[in-house]
Design an enzyme around this catalytic site. Structure first.
Site, short mmCIF file in Angstrom:
data_model
loop_
_atom_site.label_atom_id
_atom_site.label_comp_id
_atom_site.label_asym_id
_atom_site.label_seq_id
_atom_site.Cartn_x
_atom_site.Cartn_y
_atom_site.Cartn_z
N LYS A 1 0.84 -1.20 0.00
CA LYS A 1 0.00 0.00 0.00
C LYS A 1 0.87 1.25 0.00
O LYS A 1 0.58 2.23 -0.70
CB LYS A 1 -0.91 0.00 1.23
CG LYS A 1 -1.98 -1.08 1.21
CD LYS A 1 -2.72 -1.15 2.54
CE LYS A 1 -3.74 -2.27 2.52
NZ LYS A 1 -4.41 -2.44 3.83
N GLN B 1 -4.59 -1.93 10.06
CA GLN B 1 -4.36 -3.16 9.30
C GLN B 1 -4.84 -4.37 10.10
O GLN B 1 -4.45 -4.56 11.24
CB GLN B 1 -2.89 -3.30 8.96
CG GLN B 1 -2.55 -4.52 8.14
CD GLN B 1 -3.16 -4.47 6.75
OE1 GLN B 1 -3.20 -3.41 6.12
NE2 GLN B 1 -3.63 -5.60 6.26
N ASP C 1 -11.09 2.87 4.91
CA ASP C 1 -11.41 1.46 4.69
C ASP C 1 -12.92 1.23 4.63
O ASP C 1 -13.38 0.16 4.23
CB ASP C 1 -10.81 0.59 5.80
CG ASP C 1 -9.53 -0.10 5.36
OD1 ASP C 1 -9.26 -0.13 4.14
OD2 ASP C 1 -8.82 -0.63 6.23
#
Length: 298
Positions: free
Chosen positions: A53, A101, A124
């Site tokens: 990412k 994460q 997200d």
């Protein structure tokens, strides 16, 4: 092999190229999109995903900073450290997107932490407020993987409008938000959606009815050739490591679909790797640029 390969890597590259031009314009106007990624513990797979990412973000011109938090033997201490870092990032006006994460170490309550992220920085799309907006068709940020699946369908010529989409997997990360997105009355959606799971009776009978079949179970080889009808479009969301002594790393990546057999029946199929994965990263970066713009409206 008869199926057309849906090249997610190529489609994602086109999206990132367009994002790069947008980011250049934003930076010229004094706005640098900034993503903060909280990485907890020493999970090798998570570290690899986060590095990917960061690399993709830097190539696009987006600032990506990894905030590494060591896992404490006491989960409550780890959770406190994550909570404190989220609060700092929420309060920082230069940070536009914050992601935690997953997975986090055992004993750490990810739901509580995800809900602590500012919904306007939740790129997200996992905060309850943002997931609820998806059901209402008023989304702020679409979760990256479901959005990537939708864009793969649209950009590969498999428009879901009027189609029967069968999703195997009901997770909050993929299956459920994707079902809500594809059922909306709008362009790129308008599908009839069926969601299947581990308690579905006679799963093959349902998957064989699909015009578009999405596999998101997290188990390799879940979908086999006998479970699909000729000409179906298959989107494989799974990324699973299986031992392979012939590979230098000792493993290889496979999806939730038995690619070799299903590709002989399907009309189109995504590979693993190179299918949904690159799209997930591209759509996350898209959300970061959107979050940066939203920050200017506060």
């Amino acid at each position: 092999m008869t199926a057309t390969i849906i090249d997610g890597a190529a489609i994602a590259a086109g999206i990132r190229e367009a994002l790069t031009r947008q980011v250049e314009d934003m930076i010229a106007g004094g706005l640098l999109p900034h993503l903060a990624v909280i990485l907890v513990g020493d999970n090798p797979a998570s570290a690899s995903y986060v590095t990917g990412k960061q690399r993709a973000g830097q190539e696009t011109g987006i600032k990506v900073v990894i905030h590494k938090i060591e896992a404490d033997p006491e989960p409550q201490q780890t959770e406190r450290r994550i909570r404190d870092r989220i609060d700092l990032l929420n309060a920082d006006p230069d940070v536009h997107g914050v992601i935690l994460q997953l997975p986090v170490p055992e004993g750490v309550h990810s739901d509580v932490l995800l809900e602590r992220i500012d919904p306007l920085k939740d790129v997200d799309g996992l905060h309850p407020a943002n997931q609820g907006r998806i059901l209402q068709g008023r989304e702020r940020y679409l979760p990256a993987t479901p959005h990537g699946v939708q864009q793969l369908l649209v950009r590969s010529g498999a428009d879901p409008a009027g189609k029967h989409v069968v999703i195997v997997g009901r997770s909050r990360l993929v299956g459920m938000p994707l079902a809500a997105m594809l059922a909306q009355k709008r362009q790129g959606a308008n599908a009839t959606v069926t969601v299947c799971h581990t308690n579905t009776i006679d799963l093959p009978a349902i998957t064989r009815e699909a015009d578009i079949l999405v596999a998101a179970t997290g188990r390799p080889g879940t979908i086999t050739a006998g479970m699909v009808r000729a000409g179906v479009t298959v989107i494989d969301v799974g990324v699973n490591r299986v031992d392979d002594v012939t590979r230098k790393r000792g493993y290889r990546l496979v999806g939730d679909v038995d690619f070799d057999s299903v590709s002989e029946v399907a009309g189109a199929i995504t590979p693993v790797p190179g299918g949904v994965g690159p799209m997930t990263v591209a759509m996350l970066l898209n959300n970061v640029t959107r979050a940066a713009r939203i920050s200017q409206q506060r």
